[in-house]
Scaffold this motif. Sequence first.
Motif, mmCIF file in Angstrom:
data_model
loop_
_atom_site.group_PDB
_atom_site.id
_atom_site.type_symbol
_atom_site.label_atom_id
_atom_site.label_comp_id
_atom_site.label_asym_id
_atom_site.label_seq_id
_atom_site.Cartn_x
_atom_site.Cartn_y
_atom_site.Cartn_z
ATOM 1 N N VAL A 125 37.263 13.227 5.999
ATOM 2 C CA VAL A 125 37.642 14.631 6.122
ATOM 3 C C VAL A 125 39.097 14.739 6.581
ATOM 4 N N ASP A 132 37.470 17.880 2.219
ATOM 5 C CA ASP A 132 36.460 18.597 2.998
ATOM 6 C C ASP A 132 35.081 18.205 2.472
ATOM 7 N N TYR A 133 34.060 18.451 3.304
ATOM 8 C CA TYR A 133 32.700 18.109 2.868
ATOM 9 C C TYR A 133 32.321 18.823 1.575
ATOM 10 N N SER A 134 32.864 19.990 1.379
ATOM 11 C CA SER A 134 32.514 20.760 0.178
ATOM 12 C C SER A 134 33.093 20.149 -1.101
ATOM 13 N N ASN A 147 32.497 17.175 -2.075
ATOM 14 C CA ASN A 147 31.548 16.211 -2.639
ATOM 15 C C ASN A 147 31.090 16.666 -4.019
ATOM 16 N N TYR A 201 32.588 11.038 -2.428
ATOM 17 C CA TYR A 201 31.791 11.198 -1.198
ATOM 18 C C TYR A 201 32.753 11.360 -0.036
ATOM 19 N N PHE A 243 33.229 11.762 4.022
ATOM 20 C CA PHE A 243 32.566 11.468 5.293
ATOM 21 C C PHE A 243 33.495 11.823 6.441
ATOM 22 N N GLU A 244 32.897 11.880 7.622
ATOM 23 C CA GLU A 244 33.731 12.077 8.811
ATOM 24 C C GLU A 244 34.607 10.849 9.018
#
Length: 232
Positions: free
Chosen positions: A27, A103-105, A107, A130, A132-133
Motif C-alpha cells: 500500500v 491501494d487495496y482497491s 486488486n 495483489y 498488501f500492507e
Amino acid sequence: FRSPSFPVLPLAQAIVVYTDKEVHGAVGSKVTLHCSFWSSEWISDDISFTWRYQPEGGRDAISIFHYAKGQPYIDEVGTFKERIQWVGDPHWKDGSIVIHNLDYSDNGTFTCDVKNPPDIVGKTSQVTLYVFEKVPTRYGVVLGAVIGGVLGVVLLLLLLFYVTRYCWLRRQAALQRRLSAMEKGKLHKAAKDSKRGRQTPALYAMLDHSRSTKAASEKKAKGLGESRKDKK
C-alpha cells in the motif's frame, strides 16, 4: 485435363503478448506492469497498446490506458487516471506501465492488448495485482533460499569428505613408507646376522685346527725328549 494452379499464400502468424502471471505491491508504493510482445512484422507506426482493468470480484473490464500514433493516452475516468505512468518503448517491443500510490482497491486483473498492423490477430495477456500492507515473501524466494541452503550443506559435506580422504591417504602413504623402511632395516640386519653366522663356524674350525696343531707339536716335542732320556 489440367487442374488450375493457385498461388500459395503464406499463413499469417498471430501476435503473441507476454505479461507476468501476478505481481505484488505494498500500500502506498508503486508497481510496474510489464508487457512485451512478439510479431512477425516490423514495428509499425500504427502500433497500439491498450490496458484494461477488471476489479477483483467484478465482471466488467474498463479501459485505463491507451497508446497509439506514438502518444500515450490515460483515460479520464476511474481511479487510475492520475496514477498511471507510461514507461514502455514500442521499438523495444515494450508496452509496460507503472501504477503509483497503490491501494487495496487496486486488486484485480490487468489485461495488455497489442496491435501491430497488419499483425492484429492474437490473444491478450493478463496479470493479476495483489496489494498488501507489506509485500509477503514469495514462495519462489523461500524455495530458492531452501535449495541454496541444501546445496551449501551438500557442498560442505563433500568438501569435508575429500579433505578427510586426502588426510587419510597421506597418513596411509606415510605409514607405508615407514613400514617399508622397517622391512628394509630388518632385511639388512638379517643379512648381517647371516654373514656373521657363516663366519663363526669357520673361525671355530680355524681355532680347532690351531689347537690340534699346537697339541701335536707339543706331543712330538715331548716324545723326542723322552727318547733322548732313554738313550742316555
